[in-house]
Scaffold this active site. Sequence first.
Site, PDB file in Angstrom:
ATOM      1  N   LYS A 151       0.005   3.820  -2.652  1.00  0.00           N
ATOM      2  CA  LYS A 151      -0.995   4.890  -2.563  1.00  0.00           C
ATOM      3  C   LYS A 151      -0.369   6.279  -2.445  1.00  0.00           C
ATOM      4  O   LYS A 151      -1.065   7.284  -2.652  1.00  0.00           O
ATOM      5  CB  LYS A 151      -1.941   4.627  -1.397  1.00  0.00           C
ATOM      6  CG  LYS A 151      -2.791   3.365  -1.563  1.00  0.00           C
ATOM      7  CD  LYS A 151      -3.774   3.225  -0.408  1.00  0.00           C
ATOM      8  CE  LYS A 151      -4.637   1.989  -0.572  1.00  0.00           C
ATOM      9  NZ  LYS A 151      -3.954   0.760  -0.131  1.00  0.00           N
ATOM     10  N   SER A 199      -6.052   3.070   4.714  1.00  0.00           N
ATOM     11  CA  SER A 199      -5.518   2.404   3.517  1.00  0.00           C
ATOM     12  C   SER A 199      -6.602   1.694   2.719  1.00  0.00           C
ATOM     13  O   SER A 199      -6.460   0.530   2.337  1.00  0.00           O
ATOM     14  CB  SER A 199      -4.399   1.417   3.900  1.00  0.00           C
ATOM     15  OG  SER A 199      -3.544   1.183   2.810  1.00  0.00           O
ATOM     16  N   SER A 244       0.794  -1.238   0.000  1.00  0.00           N
ATOM     17  CA  SER A 244       0.000   0.000   0.000  1.00  0.00           C
ATOM     18  C   SER A 244       0.818   1.277   0.000  1.00  0.00           C
ATOM     19  O   SER A 244       0.240   2.375  -0.069  1.00  0.00           O
ATOM     20  CB  SER A 244      -0.965   0.006   1.191  1.00  0.00           C
ATOM     21  OG  SER A 244      -2.048  -0.860   0.950  1.00  0.00           O
TER      22      SER A 244
END
Length: 360
Positions: free
Chosen positions: A130, A191, A127
């Site tokens: 992102k 997230s 993640s």
Amino acid sequence: MPDTPTVPALDATPAPTAGSDFRRRVRSCFGPGPGPGSRLRFRLRRSVLVPLTAAVVLVAGTGGWYAAGGGRSTVGPAPAGGPEEVVAPLARSMQLPWPREGQASVAVEGIGSLGTRGEQKPVPIASVTKVMTAYVILKDHPMRADAPGATVVADRRAADESYSSVETTAPVLAGREYTQRRLLELMMVPSGNNVARMLARWDAGDEKAFVAKMNRAAAGLGMRATTYTGVSGMEASTRSTAADQLRLAHAAMKDPVFRQVVATASVTAPGAGATFRNTNKLLGRDGVIGLKTGSSTPAGGNLVWATTQEVAGVSRLVLGVVLHQRAGTTPAEGSAAAHEASRALITAIRADLPAAVNRA
């Protein structure tokens, strides 16, 4: 499993041996000091030890790389020769507790790189992906600090994906209007993978087109070892290095909205009655003001972090990236290892940086 970290040689430039030599080198970088009533003018040279950019204002007291522009998002490519490019001479005197596995990289605003450790080969970053998703969204849809931004209507797909049992998500309701800021928070704080994909569709029409934008942005930033294949980090084929992610963090943290979002401790999903705490467990401790976590079995634990430390009366922003910790284990074990490795680096840097500057 991750490779054993290697220790690259530091910059061959010899450290100053006396205070007068240090002052001479500083004057050679910046030119003569200001006269009475005059403004300090900086002359940029390729050999400058303290990285500066004409478009960036170093704001004392906030420790930030703020781009000039009245608080409006001005996300753009990091300047060539950014702080991650050349190891600062003072790093020689700092005994930092680098992770024994994976890879890591650290830089300090106005000072330079404190080093990069581990083989810089592309690895899955989960993640942490992102960070680029948010960077591209803010580049395409700039916002003013504290403003809500554009209005986005949640689509059915994002709503249906809200309660997945196989990935991290944040609840959104189909047909409901959300502010751009709230969606960025739902993507970055808990997230939310579904929110990342929804923002990509909103911005580019479909996720494939948005991924192409991410890769163009990476190329523009000089992230030569990075390839994005998705917008959330679920794909193990999205790969990068600590050095590349440090370059992205440096560029993204110029944006005041990005800084606010990654510093958010918790966020509530409108209409869902659910509040989520930031997955970055270091936030709010030891000067930490962000940035982004990421963990999966193939990626291990990953953490991009930002902290501050006062040096000679000026608050400096310190950025760090720790990747590929305990890869092949559980996401929880990897995340714990990334947090611990980052905490050790942050504690050591904040404790020794002011003295290291005085020793230089």
